[in-house]
Design an enzyme around this catalytic site. Sequence first.
Site, PDB file in Angstrom:
ATOM      1  N   ASP A  50       0.807  -1.213   0.000  1.00  0.00           N
ATOM      2  CA  ASP A  50       0.000   0.000   0.000  1.00  0.00           C
ATOM      3  C   ASP A  50       0.845   1.271   0.000  1.00  0.00           C
ATOM      4  O   ASP A  50       0.318   2.367  -0.048  1.00  0.00           O
ATOM      5  CB  ASP A  50      -0.929   0.001   1.226  1.00  0.00           C
ATOM      6  CG  ASP A  50      -2.012   1.066   1.159  1.00  0.00           C
ATOM      7  OD1 ASP A  50      -2.566   1.276   0.079  1.00  0.00           O
ATOM      8  OD2 ASP A  50      -2.296   1.701   2.197  1.00  0.00           O
ATOM      9  N   SER A  69      -6.949   5.809  -0.589  1.00  0.00           N
ATOM     10  CA  SER A  69      -7.189   4.475  -1.137  1.00  0.00           C
ATOM     11  C   SER A  69      -8.654   4.101  -0.936  1.00  0.00           C
ATOM     12  O   SER A  69      -9.202   4.274   0.149  1.00  0.00           O
ATOM     13  CB  SER A  69      -6.298   3.447  -0.441  1.00  0.00           C
ATOM     14  OG  SER A  69      -4.938   3.797  -0.563  1.00  0.00           O
ATOM     15  N   GLN A  81      -5.387  -1.544  -7.006  1.00  0.00           N
ATOM     16  CA  GLN A  81      -6.027  -0.600  -6.087  1.00  0.00           C
ATOM     17  C   GLN A  81      -6.621   0.565  -6.870  1.00  0.00           C
ATOM     18  O   GLN A  81      -6.007   1.063  -7.814  1.00  0.00           O
ATOM     19  CB  GLN A  81      -5.019  -0.060  -5.075  1.00  0.00           C
ATOM     20  CG  GLN A  81      -5.616   0.886  -4.045  1.00  0.00           C
ATOM     21  CD  GLN A  81      -4.579   1.393  -3.049  1.00  0.00           C
ATOM     22  OE1 GLN A  81      -4.035   2.474  -3.198  1.00  0.00           O
ATOM     23  NE2 GLN A  81      -4.304   0.575  -2.022  1.00  0.00           N
TER      24      GLN A  81
END
Length: 326
Positions: free
Chosen positions: A219, A243, A293
């Site tokens: 991430d 995100s 993502q």
Amino acid sequence: MTEAETGLLAPPSGDPTSSLIKLLDLGELEGARTDEDIFLGPSQQQPHQRVFGGQVLAQSLIASFRTVDPDRFVHSMHGYFLRPGDANKPITFGVQRLRDGRSFSARRVHAYQDGVPILSMIASFQGEDEGIEHESAMPKGIPDPESLPSTADLLGKFDHPVAKHWAYERPFDIRHVDPPLYVSAKGKREARNAVWMKTFGPMPDDSNLHRAALAYASDYTLLESILRRHGLSWITPGMNVASLDHAMWWHRPARVDEWLLYVQESPSAQGARGLATGKIFNRAGQHVASVAQEGMVRVPTDLKNKVVGAFQSKVLEHQLRKAERD
């Protein structure tokens, strides 16, 4: 009462990898089970007081591992970030056992703060099996990580809490192949990004821990492929990045305390959202994991923020030149 019991881990002193290991050591709340197995985890201090998305992903995976046969390993997970988490509060994880079949198991995990979910995730597990095999090739011409500057080399001299946190408190050593986007966006405006990454210190020989830690690190820089395409840095005035979801597939075993190449690209951005995908390779060239993502990226176009941005860039360039001379 320890820091973990109060729900807060202090910034690491000397060994940030040890803080990652503590962060992933969840406690089980006995007697609290309904249709879920309940676990409690600490939060990690952050400059902006929001829980890092990779943290809650990794902790949710650890909670799910506790409910699955140890002979089965996670091969995929799909999660949605529902609310920003408070880095000053602990997180409760509820694991629902959806299915245990002959070959696969499935778990749903909700991460809660103040009684409401901040993340909802489903993960799938499989035992060792044999079958057909192929994999993507690792890109050629990538410089070795030892030849690239670390985040501490780039940001260590900046007297700013975010710069200090990125430089010294994150458990992973991140080294950009392309010019980093910390304070400026230089180089070609391509929807691509690549970094080498590994933990600063050694990790225990626990394959589940390495899988969770890889989710944690996945991430970090993924949305930079979107920012680079549009000439944006992380300090662009007025920019808001968050995100929205996170999906990951583990293809082959990998150790996070050894160098891994994370190659990222963004196939599309529209409607204040951008999609980013990533492939992770070990140093031997094996494709060990894939990531996807979608992120929200809002960029203001007003004159005030443009002026502030231009001034900020000049100040930072001056500070960089001064730091290099020193």
